[in-house]
Write a protein that holds these residues in place. Structure first.
Motif, PDB file in Angstrom:
ATOM      1  N   SER A 247     -18.882 -26.317   0.666  1.00 57.86           N
ATOM      2  CA  SER A 247     -17.646 -26.596   1.386  1.00 57.86           C
ATOM      3  C   SER A 247     -18.003 -27.299   2.680  1.00 57.86           C
ATOM      4  O   SER A 247     -19.121 -27.213   3.167  1.00 57.86           O
ATOM      5  CB  SER A 247     -16.889 -25.307   1.654  1.00 57.86           C
ATOM      6  OG  SER A 247     -17.691 -24.467   2.443  1.00 57.86           O
ATOM      7  N   LYS A 248     -17.034 -27.986   3.216  1.00 56.10           N
ATOM      8  CA  LYS A 248     -17.293 -28.758   4.417  1.00 56.10           C
ATOM      9  C   LYS A 248     -16.008 -28.804   5.194  1.00 56.10           C
ATOM     10  O   LYS A 248     -14.928 -28.934   4.634  1.00 56.10           O
ATOM     11  CB  LYS A 248     -17.750 -30.162   3.985  1.00 56.10           C
ATOM     12  CG  LYS A 248     -17.785 -31.186   5.077  1.00 56.10           C
ATOM     13  CD  LYS A 248     -17.958 -32.568   4.473  1.00 56.10           C
ATOM     14  CE  LYS A 248     -17.968 -33.634   5.519  1.00 56.10           C
ATOM     15  NZ  LYS A 248     -16.649 -33.902   6.092  1.00 56.10           N
ATOM     16  N   ASN A 249     -16.117 -28.701   6.489  1.00 57.45           N
ATOM     17  CA  ASN A 249     -14.956 -28.800   7.335  1.00 57.45           C
ATOM     18  C   ASN A 249     -14.595 -30.269   7.510  1.00 57.45           C
ATOM     19  O   ASN A 249     -15.468 -31.107   7.653  1.00 57.45           O
ATOM     20  CB  ASN A 249     -15.292 -28.199   8.692  1.00 57.45           C
ATOM     21  CG  ASN A 249     -14.101 -27.518   9.304  1.00 57.45           C
ATOM     22  OD1 ASN A 249     -12.991 -28.019   9.209  1.00 57.45           O
ATOM     23  ND2 ASN A 249     -14.340 -26.391   9.928  1.00 57.45           N
ATOM     24  N   CYS A 250     -13.320 -30.580   7.519  1.00 59.83           N
ATOM     25  CA  CYS A 250     -12.927 -31.974   7.687  1.00 59.83           C
ATOM     26  C   CYS A 250     -13.313 -32.504   9.059  1.00 59.83           C
ATOM     27  O   CYS A 250     -13.440 -33.705   9.250  1.00 59.83           O
ATOM     28  CB  CYS A 250     -11.436 -32.136   7.463  1.00 59.83           C
ATOM     29  SG  CYS A 250     -10.978 -31.859   5.752  1.00 59.83           S
TER      30      CYS A 250
ATOM     31  N   PRO B 294     -18.393 -37.402   8.800  1.00 61.10           N
ATOM     32  CA  PRO B 294     -18.217 -37.766   7.391  1.00 61.10           C
ATOM     33  C   PRO B 294     -19.546 -37.774   6.649  1.00 61.10           C
ATOM     34  O   PRO B 294     -20.600 -37.952   7.244  1.00 61.10           O
ATOM     35  CB  PRO B 294     -17.613 -39.176   7.452  1.00 61.10           C
ATOM     36  CG  PRO B 294     -17.857 -39.661   8.820  1.00 61.10           C
ATOM     37  CD  PRO B 294     -17.939 -38.465   9.705  1.00 61.10           C
ATOM     38  N   ILE B 295     -19.444 -37.561   5.329  1.00 58.04           N
ATOM     39  CA  ILE B 295     -20.639 -37.497   4.499  1.00 58.04           C
ATOM     40  C   ILE B 295     -21.377 -38.833   4.554  1.00 58.04           C
ATOM     41  O   ILE B 295     -20.790 -39.891   4.396  1.00 58.04           O
ATOM     42  CB  ILE B 295     -20.248 -37.167   3.043  1.00 58.04           C
ATOM     43  CG1 ILE B 295     -19.512 -35.839   3.016  1.00 58.04           C
ATOM     44  CG2 ILE B 295     -21.483 -37.105   2.162  1.00 58.04           C
ATOM     45  CD1 ILE B 295     -19.011 -35.433   1.657  1.00 58.04           C
TER      46      ILE B 295
ATOM     47  N   PHE C  21     -14.119 -29.302  -2.614  1.00 57.06           N
ATOM     48  CA  PHE C  21     -13.738 -30.043  -1.420  1.00 57.06           C
ATOM     49  C   PHE C  21     -12.235 -30.222  -1.326  1.00 57.06           C
ATOM     50  O   PHE C  21     -11.525 -30.197  -2.325  1.00 57.06           O
ATOM     51  CB  PHE C  21     -14.374 -31.430  -1.451  1.00 57.06           C
ATOM     52  CG  PHE C  21     -15.828 -31.455  -1.040  1.00 57.06           C
ATOM     53  CD1 PHE C  21     -16.670 -32.443  -1.519  1.00 57.06           C
ATOM     54  CD2 PHE C  21     -16.339 -30.532  -0.163  1.00 57.06           C
ATOM     55  CE1 PHE C  21     -18.002 -32.491  -1.138  1.00 57.06           C
ATOM     56  CE2 PHE C  21     -17.665 -30.562   0.220  1.00 57.06           C
ATOM     57  CZ  PHE C  21     -18.501 -31.554  -0.273  1.00 57.06           C
TER      58      PHE C  21
ATOM     59  N   GLN D 288      -9.462 -35.021   1.358  1.00 54.49           N
ATOM     60  CA  GLN D 288     -10.095 -35.982   2.261  1.00 54.49           C
ATOM     61  C   GLN D 288     -11.612 -35.984   2.103  1.00 54.49           C
ATOM     62  O   GLN D 288     -12.243 -37.043   2.030  1.00 54.49           O
ATOM     63  CB  GLN D 288      -9.718 -35.634   3.698  1.00 54.49           C
ATOM     64  CG  GLN D 288     -10.244 -36.618   4.715  1.00 54.49           C
ATOM     65  CD  GLN D 288      -9.918 -36.171   6.131  1.00 54.49           C
ATOM     66  OE1 GLN D 288      -8.957 -35.444   6.366  1.00 54.49           O
ATOM     67  NE2 GLN D 288     -10.723 -36.604   7.076  1.00 54.49           N
ATOM     68  N   CYS D 289     -12.194 -34.787   2.034  1.00 49.56           N
ATOM     69  CA  CYS D 289     -13.647 -34.708   1.917  1.00 49.56           C
ATOM     70  C   CYS D 289     -14.123 -35.241   0.572  1.00 49.56           C
ATOM     71  O   CYS D 289     -15.201 -35.829   0.477  1.00 49.56           O
ATOM     72  CB  CYS D 289     -14.112 -33.272   2.122  1.00 49.56           C
ATOM     73  SG  CYS D 289     -13.747 -32.680   3.770  1.00 49.56           S
ATOM     74  N   GLN D 290     -13.340 -35.017  -0.459  1.00 51.55           N
ATOM     75  CA  GLN D 290     -13.708 -35.531  -1.775  1.00 51.55           C
ATOM     76  C   GLN D 290     -13.741 -37.056  -1.740  1.00 51.55           C
ATOM     77  O   GLN D 290     -14.615 -37.685  -2.337  1.00 51.55           O
ATOM     78  CB  GLN D 290     -12.705 -35.048  -2.829  1.00 51.55           C
ATOM     79  CG  GLN D 290     -13.027 -35.461  -4.250  1.00 51.55           C
ATOM     80  CD  GLN D 290     -14.202 -34.696  -4.835  1.00 51.55           C
ATOM     81  OE1 GLN D 290     -14.687 -33.733  -4.255  1.00 51.55           O
ATOM     82  NE2 GLN D 290     -14.680 -35.124  -5.994  1.00 51.55           N
TER      83      GLN D 290
ATOM     84  N   GLU E 134     -14.429 -38.828   0.896  1.00 49.24           N
ATOM     85  CA  GLU E 134     -15.655 -39.194   1.624  1.00 49.24           C
ATOM     86  C   GLU E 134     -16.857 -39.118   0.702  1.00 49.24           C
ATOM     87  O   GLU E 134     -17.748 -39.966   0.740  1.00 49.24           O
ATOM     88  CB  GLU E 134     -15.880 -38.230   2.794  1.00 49.24           C
ATOM     89  CG  GLU E 134     -15.046 -38.483   3.998  1.00 49.24           C
ATOM     90  CD  GLU E 134     -15.208 -37.373   5.030  1.00 49.24           C
ATOM     91  OE1 GLU E 134     -16.237 -36.672   4.990  1.00 49.24           O
ATOM     92  OE2 GLU E 134     -14.294 -37.219   5.852  1.00 49.24           O
TER      93      GLU E 134
END
Lengths: 70, 175
Positions: A11-14, A18-19, A45, A48-50, A52
């Motif tokens: 998981s990642k915080n928005c 960015p990745i 994700f 938005q993260c997906q 990225e």
């Protein structure tokens, strides 16, 4: 009978940066053994993260850091 | 005429790098400056085996560079990079800022602290033991091959001596 789905990978915080398409060790986790990008169900994700992730993987593929197939 | 900050990655041909890393790097920075850009950082990012062959090469040297370019110069610079024989691929991305780590690493490289090794031969295997996925694929093929022999005996195609498994199955389908 449906195969039991594994828990989402990461998981990642928005708010986090960015990745990066250069962090291939991190990106490799989100590919299937055949080099396909994992779905949001598997990655866990947010939308938005997906996005990225998709962009980063596609850039890495362009630079031959990740395969398209394999 | 606005100038924007870009992160650029260049894949350089190993034959050019073997001759001289410095001149290969300077060729790229010269191209950038020729089009009115300024190079903030430029460093050797790594020499790697490519995930797929590019221009029939299996290995390349990566050059990571943060540059500032006027926007209208970009198409002209891209054209020149496309034509270059040294640069086999490039990726130019917009960024907000140059990371400090990059400035330090560039300084280290230009001061001569870091020694850049010569690129190995094109068919040299990757040193890391990670590239084992090909073995998994071989297992699949072996399993299929082990299942095949009974079918081959029933088909009895003596003409197809030394043919692939694919050819044998095609013949069976045509029948």
């Amino acid at each position: 009978m449906a195969r039991r789905m594994q828990a989402p990978i990461a998981s990642k915080n928005c708010d986090d940066p960015p990745i990066d398409h250069k962090e291939i060790e991190y990106l490799k986790k989100f590919l299937t053994p055949h080099g396909q990008i994992l779905s949001r169900k598997r990655t866990g994700f947010c939308a938005q993260c997906q996005k990225e992730l998709k962009l980063a993987i596609k850039r890495a593929r362009h630079l031959a850091l990740l395969p398209f197939v394999g | 005429m606005t100038s924007r900050l870009y992160e650029s990655m260049f894949l350089l041909d190993n034959t050019a790098v073997r001759e001289s890393w410095q001149s290969a790097k300077e060729a790229v920075t010269a191209t950038i400056e020729k089009h009115g850009g300024s190079v903030h950082t430029a460093r050797h990012w790594g020499e790697k085996r490519l995930a797929y062959p590019i221009a029939r090469r299996h290995r390349a040297t990566y050059l990571l560079s943060y540059i500032e370019l006027p926007t209208d110069a970009l198409p002209a610079m891209r054209r020149e990079l496309e034509l270059s024989e040294r640069v086999i691929r490039y990726l130019i991305t917009l960024t907000d800022e140059v990371p400090d780590a990059e400035r330090e690493l560039t300084a280290k490289e230009s001061s001569g602290e870091v020694v850049i090794p010569e690129p190995p031969a094109d068919d040299a295997p990757e040193r890391e033991p990670r590239a084992e996925t090909s073995e998994d694929e071989d297992d699949g093929r072996d399993r299929r091959a082990r299942r095949r022999p009974p079918e081959k005996d029933s088909d009895s195609a003596p003409d197809s001596a030394g043919s692939d498994d694919a050819e044998t199955s095609d013949e069976a389908k045509e029948d």
